[in-house]
Write a protein that holds these residues in place. Structure first.
Motif, PDB file in Angstrom:
ATOM      1  N   PHE A 278       0.817  -1.215   0.000  1.00  0.00           N
ATOM      2  CA  PHE A 278       0.000   0.000   0.000  1.00  0.00           C
ATOM      3  C   PHE A 278       0.850   1.264   0.000  1.00  0.00           C
ATOM      4  O   PHE A 278       0.567   2.214  -0.727  1.00  0.00           O
ATOM      5  CB  PHE A 278      -0.925  -0.002   1.214  1.00  0.00           C
ATOM      6  CG  PHE A 278      -1.763   1.231   1.346  1.00  0.00           C
ATOM      7  CD1 PHE A 278      -2.865   1.433   0.528  1.00  0.00           C
ATOM      8  CD2 PHE A 278      -1.438   2.208   2.272  1.00  0.00           C
ATOM      9  CE1 PHE A 278      -3.640   2.584   0.642  1.00  0.00           C
ATOM     10  CE2 PHE A 278      -2.205   3.360   2.402  1.00  0.00           C
ATOM     11  CZ  PHE A 278      -3.304   3.546   1.585  1.00  0.00           C
ATOM     12  N   SER A 279       1.923   1.269   0.802  1.00  0.00           N
ATOM     13  CA  SER A 279       2.669   2.514   1.025  1.00  0.00           C
ATOM     14  C   SER A 279       3.948   2.630   0.211  1.00  0.00           C
ATOM     15  O   SER A 279       4.474   3.738   0.054  1.00  0.00           O
ATOM     16  CB  SER A 279       3.009   2.652   2.515  1.00  0.00           C
ATOM     17  OG  SER A 279       3.776   1.549   2.955  1.00  0.00           O
ATOM     18  N   VAL A 280       4.471   1.514  -0.320  1.00  0.00           N
ATOM     19  CA  VAL A 280       5.744   1.569  -1.049  1.00  0.00           C
ATOM     20  C   VAL A 280       5.555   1.110  -2.496  1.00  0.00           C
ATOM     21  O   VAL A 280       5.738   1.885  -3.438  1.00  0.00           O
ATOM     22  CB  VAL A 280       6.823   0.717  -0.348  1.00  0.00           C
ATOM     23  CG1 VAL A 280       8.130   0.769  -1.139  1.00  0.00           C
ATOM     24  CG2 VAL A 280       7.059   1.218   1.073  1.00  0.00           C
ATOM     25  N   LEU A 281       5.199  -0.162  -2.682  1.00  0.00           N
ATOM     26  CA  LEU A 281       5.107  -0.699  -4.040  1.00  0.00           C
ATOM     27  C   LEU A 281       3.972  -0.066  -4.836  1.00  0.00           C
ATOM     28  O   LEU A 281       4.114   0.190  -6.036  1.00  0.00           O
ATOM     29  CB  LEU A 281       4.929  -2.217  -3.991  1.00  0.00           C
ATOM     30  CG  LEU A 281       6.084  -3.029  -3.402  1.00  0.00           C
ATOM     31  CD1 LEU A 281       5.765  -4.510  -3.455  1.00  0.00           C
ATOM     32  CD2 LEU A 281       7.378  -2.736  -4.132  1.00  0.00           C
ATOM     33  N   GLY A 282       2.811   0.151  -4.194  1.00  0.00           N
ATOM     34  CA  GLY A 282       1.676   0.739  -4.895  1.00  0.00           C
ATOM     35  C   GLY A 282       1.991   2.098  -5.486  1.00  0.00           C
ATOM     36  O   GLY A 282       1.850   2.320  -6.699  1.00  0.00           O
ATOM     37  N   PRO A 283       2.445   3.059  -4.660  1.00  0.00           N
ATOM     38  CA  PRO A 283       2.744   4.392  -5.206  1.00  0.00           C
ATOM     39  C   PRO A 283       3.960   4.430  -6.130  1.00  0.00           C
ATOM     40  O   PRO A 283       4.067   5.326  -6.962  1.00  0.00           O
ATOM     41  CB  PRO A 283       3.008   5.226  -3.939  1.00  0.00           C
ATOM     42  CG  PRO A 283       2.383   4.469  -2.821  1.00  0.00           C
ATOM     43  CD  PRO A 283       2.498   3.026  -3.201  1.00  0.00           C
ATOM     44  N   MET A 284       4.899   3.484  -5.981  1.00  0.00           N
ATOM     45  CA  MET A 284       6.176   3.602  -6.698  1.00  0.00           C
ATOM     46  C   MET A 284       5.985   3.589  -8.213  1.00  0.00           C
ATOM     47  O   MET A 284       6.595   4.397  -8.926  1.00  0.00           O
ATOM     48  CB  MET A 284       7.123   2.475  -6.269  1.00  0.00           C
ATOM     49  CG  MET A 284       8.522   2.612  -6.850  1.00  0.00           C
ATOM     50  SD  MET A 284       9.746   1.553  -6.054  1.00  0.00           S
ATOM     51  CE  MET A 284       9.086  -0.073  -6.441  1.00  0.00           C
ATOM     52  N   LEU A 285       5.156   2.699  -8.750  1.00  0.00           N
ATOM     53  CA  LEU A 285       5.019   2.598 -10.204  1.00  0.00           C
ATOM     54  C   LEU A 285       4.401   3.846 -10.825  1.00  0.00           C
ATOM     55  O   LEU A 285       4.988   4.444 -11.745  1.00  0.00           O
ATOM     56  CB  LEU A 285       4.227   1.347 -10.578  1.00  0.00           C
ATOM     57  CG  LEU A 285       4.033   1.137 -12.079  1.00  0.00           C
ATOM     58  CD1 LEU A 285       5.376   0.962 -12.775  1.00  0.00           C
ATOM     59  CD2 LEU A 285       3.143  -0.076 -12.350  1.00  0.00           C
ATOM     60  N   PRO A 286       3.208   4.303 -10.373  1.00  0.00           N
ATOM     61  CA  PRO A 286       2.647   5.494 -11.021  1.00  0.00           C
ATOM     62  C   PRO A 286       3.494   6.744 -10.814  1.00  0.00           C
ATOM     63  O   PRO A 286       3.612   7.569 -11.730  1.00  0.00           O
ATOM     64  CB  PRO A 286       1.261   5.635 -10.369  1.00  0.00           C
ATOM     65  CG  PRO A 286       1.332   4.850  -9.111  1.00  0.00           C
ATOM     66  CD  PRO A 286       2.280   3.738  -9.368  1.00  0.00           C
ATOM     67  N   LEU A 287       4.101   6.900  -9.636  1.00  0.00           N
ATOM     68  CA  LEU A 287       4.922   8.091  -9.400  1.00  0.00           C
ATOM     69  C   LEU A 287       6.213   8.042 -10.213  1.00  0.00           C
ATOM     70  O   LEU A 287       6.712   9.075 -10.652  1.00  0.00           O
ATOM     71  CB  LEU A 287       5.229   8.233  -7.913  1.00  0.00           C
ATOM     72  CG  LEU A 287       4.021   8.521  -7.018  1.00  0.00           C
ATOM     73  CD1 LEU A 287       4.458   8.743  -5.570  1.00  0.00           C
ATOM     74  CD2 LEU A 287       3.232   9.724  -7.523  1.00  0.00           C
ATOM     75  N   THR A 288       6.758   6.849 -10.406  1.00  0.00           N
ATOM     76  CA  THR A 288       7.927   6.721 -11.280  1.00  0.00           C
ATOM     77  C   THR A 288       7.571   7.158 -12.693  1.00  0.00           C
ATOM     78  O   THR A 288       8.332   7.896 -13.346  1.00  0.00           O
ATOM     79  CB  THR A 288       8.430   5.267 -11.294  1.00  0.00           C
ATOM     80  OG1 THR A 288       8.838   4.887  -9.993  1.00  0.00           O
ATOM     81  CG2 THR A 288       9.604   5.115 -12.257  1.00  0.00           C
ATOM     82  N   ALA A 289       6.411   6.702 -13.179  1.00  0.00           N
ATOM     83  CA  ALA A 289       5.983   7.079 -14.533  1.00  0.00           C
ATOM     84  C   ALA A 289       5.855   8.594 -14.662  1.00  0.00           C
ATOM     85  O   ALA A 289       6.334   9.193 -15.644  1.00  0.00           O
ATOM     86  CB  ALA A 289       4.654   6.397 -14.852  1.00  0.00           C
ATOM     87  N   VAL A 290       5.240   9.224 -13.677  1.00  0.00           N
ATOM     88  CA  VAL A 290       5.024  10.677 -13.743  1.00  0.00           C
ATOM     89  C   VAL A 290       6.341  11.437 -13.640  1.00  0.00           C
ATOM     90  O   VAL A 290       6.642  12.324 -14.459  1.00  0.00           O
ATOM     91  CB  VAL A 290       4.050  11.106 -12.627  1.00  0.00           C
ATOM     92  CG1 VAL A 290       3.979  12.631 -12.553  1.00  0.00           C
ATOM     93  CG2 VAL A 290       2.665  10.528 -12.870  1.00  0.00           C
ATOM     94  N   GLU A 291       7.150  11.105 -12.641  1.00  0.00           N
ATOM     95  CA  GLU A 291       8.379  11.850 -12.391  1.00  0.00           C
ATOM     96  C   GLU A 291       9.378  11.703 -13.543  1.00  0.00           C
ATOM     97  O   GLU A 291       9.957  12.684 -13.998  1.00  0.00           O
ATOM     98  CB  GLU A 291       9.017  11.365 -11.083  1.00  0.00           C
ATOM     99  CG  GLU A 291       8.229  11.716  -9.831  1.00  0.00           C
ATOM    100  CD  GLU A 291       8.136  13.218  -9.638  1.00  0.00           C
ATOM    101  OE1 GLU A 291       9.171  13.854  -9.373  1.00  0.00           O
ATOM    102  OE2 GLU A 291       7.017  13.759  -9.775  1.00  0.00           O
TER     103      GLU A 291
END
Length: 447
Positions: A278-291
């Motif tokens: 929920f707190s690490v793997l979930g956000p990592m993919l979409p935020l990596t794409a955006v950043e």
């Protein structure tokens, strides 16, 4: 003794004789004054690799089946995006179609675990491939002849999701029955998954450019046909649990929950993993794409995903050779590598540093997954393995989905770098909890 016999029963009959012939007996530590006890190895000390016959007929067929199905799964997002946007549908329709595919997988995977125990995993996986073949074929025809209505796309995507839910639980219990060395089998499959994760979307993108989304779905259907045929050709020795007396569907679902709760190392890791997902793997993919896309362009983001896949291949190859005495402890230590990726992303470092972070994260995560899969497949009784694996998959998917859904709104409010850096801190805390928890840290690999 029960676990030991179960592990022995999982070795394919064709390989059992060679496995016994190649095994090395352990020295006696008692009953003789001439032998002094050896110092016990550290938790992360590797055990010697013993020769085996991994590539027997059944494993080759299963490997081809999994590789083909994973290649097909990688095509689906590209096919949906190209087909719907090419038909003038709104961008939101792509998200809804993907949700229609993933939703049934998360909702029905628990039922897939019970059905796999009742009707054998092989039968359920063949049925699942048949469902996915039907869904992909119908979508291929729909996109080839015109502009299919959205309700048809969503419905057929849901059929594919149900097929994936029926398929996934049986993978865990099939690997020990086709591989004489479970860890090496998982490592080989992990390498294949990493390669197919890169090859599937790339092939779909080329095929869309040369033909159409309908052609991609036709190729997708062909992969499930190959998978189903290979599974049909498997010749597995009967296992005691195949003919065991079964209760009602609900009773077996409840019994699976009791089996799940009875193993503190199992529910401990999954409970920790819900927080991690929920707190690490979930956000990592979409935020990596955006950043990465905003700072360096979509081409760089695609290259970063390829580097991550290459790292996953290396992690799988490492798992082929390294045999930690305490696999979950070793896997937890490896997960610290994910922090490198989160830090370089959160600090906005140059492209080279981003590539290093993606490579290390891919390697670390692949190594953990092999350690975890092997532990579950060798420590859980075969008669409960499908149901317990289904609990694992369901929890992981739901929390990953929730983390991905909330990543954007939270990042908009506090900033994407802050979310990524907080994820790095949580990653370290999760590794610490995994290593502090005694049932997890001290769990040794199966004999």
């Amino acid at each position: 003794m029960k676990e030991k016999s179960a592990d022995h029963a999982c070795i394919p009959a064709v390989d059992r004789e060679s496995a016994l012939r190649d095994s090395h007996p352990l020295p006696l530590l008692s009953g003789s004054s001439s032998q002094s006890p050896r110092p016990s190895p550290s938790p992360l000390q590797a055990l010697p690799v013993e020769p085996d016959r991994l590539w027997n007929r059944n494993f080759r067929l299963f490997f081809v089946a999994r590789t083909a199905a994973l290649f097909g799964d990688g095509m689906i997002p590209v096919a949906l995006t190209a087909g719907l946007l090419g038909a003038g549908r709104p961008h939101s329709s792509v998200g809804y179609a993907l949700a229609a595919w993933m939703g049934p997988l998360a909702l029905f995977v628990l039922f897939g675990g019970v059905l796999a125990d009742r009707f054998t995993p092989r039968r359920m996986m063949i049925i699942a491939d048949a469902l996915r073949l039907i869904g992909a074929s119908a979508l291929a025809v729909s996109f080839a002849v015109g502009n299919p209505p959205l309700w048809a796309v969503y419905s057929l995507s849901a059929v594919a999701g149900v097929g994936a839910a029926l398929f996934q639980p049986g993978v865990a219990s099939t690997v020990p029955r086709v591989a004489s060395d479970v860890q090496r089998g998982n490592a080989v499959l992990r390498v294949s998954e990493a390669l197919m994760t890169m090859a599937g979307p790339a092939f779909a993108g080329i095929l869309v450019g040369l033909a159409s989304a309908g052609a991609v779905y036709a190729a997708n259907a062909a992969t499930f046909l190959v998978s189903g045929v290979c599974l049909f050709l498997l010749r597995l020795a009967p296992a005691p649990q195949d003919d065991a007396q079964r209760g009602t569907f609900v009773a077996e679902l409840v019994d699976g929950w009791h089996e799940f709760r009875a193993r503190s190392w199992l529910w401990g890791v999954i409970a920790i993993w819900t927080v991690y997902g929920f707190s690490v793997l979930g956000p990592m993919l979409p935020l990596t794409a955006v950043e990465v896309t905003e700072a360096h362009g979509s081409g760089t983001y695609g290259a970063m995903m390829a580097v991550n896949g290459a790292g996953s291949v290396v992690g799988g190859l490492l798992a082929l050779r390294l045999r930690p005495r305490r696999p979950l402890a070793a896997g937890a230590v490896a997960l610290t590598g994910v922090c490198v990726n989160l830090l370089v992303l959160g600090l906005g470092m140059p492209v080279f540093a981003l590539g290093v972070g993606q490579f290390i994260a891919g390697s670390a995560f692949a190594f953990w997954l092999v350690m975890w899969s092997t532990t579950v497949q060798t420590k859980v009784p075969p008669e409960a393995l499908n149901r317990l694996h289904a609990y694992d998959v369901a929890g992981s998917l739901l929390m990953l989905a929730a983390g991905r859904a909330l990543a954007g709104p939270v990042a908009d409010r506090v900033g994407a770098p802050e979310v990524l850096l907080a994820g790095a801190v949580i990653n370290i805390l999760v590794v610490g909890v995994l290593l502090v928890a005694r049932p997890i840290r001290q769990l040794e690999r199966a004999a």
